[in-house]
Design an enzyme around this catalytic site. Structure first.
Site, mmCIF file in Angstrom:
data_model
loop_
_atom_site.group_PDB
_atom_site.id
_atom_site.type_symbol
_atom_site.label_atom_id
_atom_site.label_comp_id
_atom_site.label_asym_id
_atom_site.label_seq_id
_atom_site.Cartn_x
_atom_site.Cartn_y
_atom_site.Cartn_z
ATOM 1 N N LYS A 1 0.855 -1.192 0.000
ATOM 2 C CA LYS A 1 0.000 0.000 0.000
ATOM 3 C C LYS A 1 0.888 1.239 0.000
ATOM 4 O O LYS A 1 1.539 1.547 0.993
ATOM 5 C CB LYS A 1 -0.898 0.039 1.248
ATOM 6 N N GLU B 1 10.243 0.940 10.178
ATOM 7 C CA GLU B 1 11.241 1.992 9.918
ATOM 8 C C GLU B 1 10.532 3.312 10.166
ATOM 9 O O GLU B 1 9.755 3.765 9.323
ATOM 10 C CB GLU B 1 11.709 1.934 8.456
ATOM 11 N N CYS C 1 14.070 10.986 6.937
ATOM 12 C CA CYS C 1 14.104 10.458 8.309
ATOM 13 C C CYS C 1 15.497 10.516 8.934
ATOM 14 O O CYS C 1 15.634 10.648 10.140
ATOM 15 C CB CYS C 1 13.575 9.037 8.315
ATOM 16 N N GLU D 1 10.250 15.542 15.631
ATOM 17 C CA GLU D 1 10.556 15.479 14.199
ATOM 18 C C GLU D 1 9.717 16.519 13.458
ATOM 19 O O GLU D 1 8.492 16.445 13.456
ATOM 20 C CB GLU D 1 10.231 14.071 13.671
HETATM 21 P P1 NAD Z 1 2.786 8.271 7.793
HETATM 22 O O1 NAD Z 1 3.006 7.444 8.999
HETATM 23 O O2 NAD Z 1 1.764 9.337 7.843
HETATM 24 O O3 NAD Z 1 2.370 7.346 6.579
HETATM 25 C C1 NAD Z 1 3.179 6.267 6.180
HETATM 26 C C2 NAD Z 1 2.290 5.196 5.635
HETATM 27 O O4 NAD Z 1 1.542 4.650 6.713
HETATM 28 C C3 NAD Z 1 1.261 5.706 4.617
HETATM 29 O O5 NAD Z 1 1.144 4.782 3.574
HETATM 30 C C4 NAD Z 1 -0.002 5.783 5.434
HETATM 31 O O6 NAD Z 1 -1.173 5.639 4.662
HETATM 32 C C5 NAD Z 1 0.187 4.613 6.369
HETATM 33 N N1 NAD Z 1 -0.615 4.671 7.585
HETATM 34 C C6 NAD Z 1 -1.032 5.756 8.261
HETATM 35 N N2 NAD Z 1 -1.779 5.380 9.325
HETATM 36 C C7 NAD Z 1 -1.835 4.033 9.308
HETATM 37 C C8 NAD Z 1 -2.483 3.062 10.124
HETATM 38 N N3 NAD Z 1 -3.221 3.429 11.159
HETATM 39 N N4 NAD Z 1 -2.321 1.762 9.816
HETATM 40 C C9 NAD Z 1 -1.565 1.400 8.757
HETATM 41 N N5 NAD Z 1 -0.944 2.271 7.938
HETATM 42 C C10 NAD Z 1 -1.081 3.570 8.218
HETATM 43 O O7 NAD Z 1 4.206 8.800 7.371
HETATM 44 P P2 NAD Z 1 4.526 9.767 6.164
HETATM 45 O O8 NAD Z 1 4.052 11.114 6.606
HETATM 46 O O9 NAD Z 1 4.047 9.207 4.875
HETATM 47 O O10 NAD Z 1 6.121 9.709 6.132
HETATM 48 C C11 NAD Z 1 6.892 10.447 6.960
HETATM 49 C C12 NAD Z 1 7.343 9.612 8.154
HETATM 50 O O11 NAD Z 1 8.041 8.465 7.694
HETATM 51 C C13 NAD Z 1 8.353 10.369 8.996
HETATM 52 O O12 NAD Z 1 8.091 10.145 10.363
HETATM 53 C C14 NAD Z 1 9.685 9.745 8.578
HETATM 54 O O13 NAD Z 1 10.701 9.884 9.526
HETATM 55 C C15 NAD Z 1 9.296 8.345 8.341
HETATM 56 N N6 NAD Z 1 10.288 7.678 7.473
HETATM 57 C C16 NAD Z 1 11.154 6.783 8.022
HETATM 58 C C17 NAD Z 1 12.119 6.162 7.229
HETATM 59 C C18 NAD Z 1 13.099 5.184 7.808
HETATM 60 O O14 NAD Z 1 13.817 4.546 7.029
HETATM 61 N N7 NAD Z 1 13.182 5.014 9.107
HETATM 62 C C19 NAD Z 1 12.175 6.461 5.865
HETATM 63 C C20 NAD Z 1 11.269 7.379 5.338
HETATM 64 C C21 NAD Z 1 10.318 7.974 6.155
#
Ligand code: NAD
Length: 503
Positions: free
Chosen positions: A199, A273, A307, A405
């Site tokens: 997804k 992650e 991140c 963050e």
């Molecule tokens: P987000 O958590 O809002 O969304 C990430 C994904 O999770 C999306 O596909 C979203 O639809 C899904 N999601 C949201 N709520 C959910 C739920 N309740 N159940 C299942 N899936 C759900 O994050 P974002 O805003 O898209 O990305 C930014 C975040 O990602 C930042 O916190 C960043 O640090 C992190 N990130 C981490 C890494 C890493 O390698 N550690 C890499 C890239 C981004």
């Protein structure tokens, strides 16, 4: 929402070329990809995608419902046995063919990524090159994994370790590096012999759908499936479904918590992650110019929506003024603009209006808390969701801007007087993804690196990654390992088979 900070005008370089960055007729089908084919979902709702550099609507994408996730899981279950039995060599050859296909279409993929995220072409091109290299690395790693040698460890009994696929893996990806973060999951998961239901972020599904379109003839039907839609609907269904053997998510801490909670019911494996707030610990003997130059990229690459970004400077008080001046000079020269405004554009907009407002709220709060903007500090004139590259100084201890963050082009500068103080404060945030130490003292660099609570620590560098090396956080940053042979371990199970050979 209106930010209290002033909007800076004229700082965003706009495209002069009227040609669109991506031809609408080349967009991938805006549907789910299930069982090797694009198909409409069970529901009728769609979600508009916005170009964050201009605010224009790109297209509408199917917003999936739980039945769509179930259909994709059924396809992945049906495909898992045959795919799991393929030889590493066969999977490796397919991964290499995928890498070639991506390389043949690299320009188109980069422009599509730039359209959907607003990121500069240099960032989008780097994302696509990184994705290709991930497939190449995993193609090799699939054929060269090692484990404990077969042998006699109990009398008359021969032990053999089998490494097996887990089965069906649910994957949830974020919007900051849409194809790259998908590739970091897809390549090792397929290499290890699993099937996938992915997804993508509801805001950035286009390159993942393009990937499905481009590789449809390379993978057996059902091995790779995509369902578009919202996290709490599709992500939640993948996490709770009894026929999904593992859920892997890259995203925020809150989403990580939600999937871990949902996965607990079926006791499935979880791979997370999550976010970061990487400190740079800069000692008085460091090459300050090199640190400032490195942070120009490490803090502001992808507009700070990264991140592992260096976001939190802890600099020795005796060199703080000099370092801040160097940093402001470096960051002040960043070229901000639309993706088509030139190959030298380095920074683009925030991903969405909601995220732009969130970052501006952080800046307002930081300034209310007493921090001062040595550079930037507010929005850049629209259209699009641009925020000025910002350096915050005079940050009070414990201020939210240096603890939470922000995920925008914002770096805070704090000072320390002793090494112990620097380490305590570097480790005090709930995240543990990445950190860097800057010193010319070799012994100190080893010691400090070992005492920093982060999954990746750079010495005299920041935000340099390699496919051969793991990327994984500690503490609130999660516990999955992306990249490297460790990712293959995470997506496999080891079985011990013991033969009684007594006669
Ligand atoms: P987000 O958590 O809002 O969304 C990430 C994904 O999770 C999306 O596909 C979203 O639809 C899904 N999601 C949201 N709520 C959910 C739920 N309740 N159940 C299942 N899936 C759900 O994050 P974002 O805003 O898209 O990305 C930014 C975040 O990602 C930042 O916190 C960043 O640090 C992190 N990130 C981490 C890494 C890493 O390698 N550690 C890499 C890239 C981004």
């Amino acid at each position: 929402m209106t930010s209290t900070a002033a909007t800076i005008s004229g700082a965003v370089r706009r495209a002069t070329d009227a040609a669109p960055i991506f031809a609408v007729e080349q967009l991938p089908p805006a549907q789910h990809f299930i069982g090797g084919q694009f198909r409409p979902g069970a529901g009728s709702e769609t979600q508009p995608l916005e170009n964050p550099a201009t605010g224009e609507i790109i297209c509408e994408v199917a917003q999936g419902v739980a039945e769509d996730a179930d259909a994709a899981i059924a396809a992945a279950v049906a495909a898992k046995e045959a795919w799991g039995r393929t030889l590493p060599k066969q999977r490796s050859e397919i991964l290499l063919a995928i890498a070639d296909r991506l390389a043949e279409n690299a320009g188109e993929l980069a422009r599509l990524e730039a359209l959907n995220t607003g990121k500069p072409m240099m960032v989008a091109e780097d994302d696509i090159n990184g994705s290709i290299d991930t497939f190449r690395f995993m193609a090799g790693a699939a054929r060269s994994t090692t484990s404990i040698a077969a042998g006699e460890y109990a009398e008359d009994h021969l032990s053999v370790i089998l490494r097996e696929p887990l089965g069906v893996i649910g994957v949830v990806t974020p919007w900051n590096y849409p194809l790259l973060m998908a590739a970091w999951k897809i390549a090792p998961i397929l290499a290890a012999g699993n099937t996938i239901v992915l997804k993508p972020s509801e805001q950035t599904p286009l390159t993942t759908l393009k990937f499905a379109e481009l590789t449809a003839d390379l993978l057996p039907a059902g091995v790779f499936n995509v369902v578009t839609g919202l996290g709490p609907v599709i992500g939640q269904r993948l996490a709770e479904h009894p026929q999904v053997d593992m859920i892997a998510l890259t995203g925020s801490v809150n989403s990580g918590r939600a999937v871990a909670r949902a996965a607990a019911e079926t006791v499935k494996r979880v791979h997370l992650e999550l976010g970061g707030k990487a400190p740079l610990v800069i000692f008085d003997d460091a090459d300050l110019s090199a640190a400032a130059e490195s942070l120009r990229a490490a803090g502001y690459w992808n507009s700070g929506q990264e991140c592992g970004a260096g976001t939190r400077v802890l600099v020795h008080e005796s060199v703080a003024e000099q370092f801040t001046q160097l940093l402001v000079e470096q960051v002040g020269s960043l070229v901000v603009g639309e993706p088509t405004a030139g190959a030298d554009v380095e920074m683009g907009p925030m991903i969405s209006k909601a995220h732009y407002e969130r970052v501006l709220a952080h800046l307002d709060r930081a300034q209310a808390d007493g921090a001062k903007a040595a550079l930037g500090g507010g929005a850049l004139e629209g259209p699009g969701y641009f925020i000025a590259p910002t350096v915050l100084v005079d940050v009070p201890a414990g201020a939210a801007c240096a603890q939470e963050e922000i995920f925008g082009p914002v770096v805070t500068v704090e000072t320390f007087s002793t090494e112990d103080e620097a380490l305590t404060r570097a480790n005090e945030v709930p995240y543990g993804l990445a950190a860097s130490v800057w010193t010319r003292d070799a012994q100190r660099s080893h010691d400090v690196a070992s005492r920093l609570d982060a999954g990746t620590v750079w010495v005299n560098s920041h935000l340099v990654l390699a496919n051969e090396m793991p990327w994984a956080g500690f503490k609130g940053s999660g516990y999955g390992r992306d990249l490297s042979a460790y990712a293959l371990d995470d997506y496999s199970r080891t079985k011990h088979v013991m033969h009684n050979k007594a006669r």
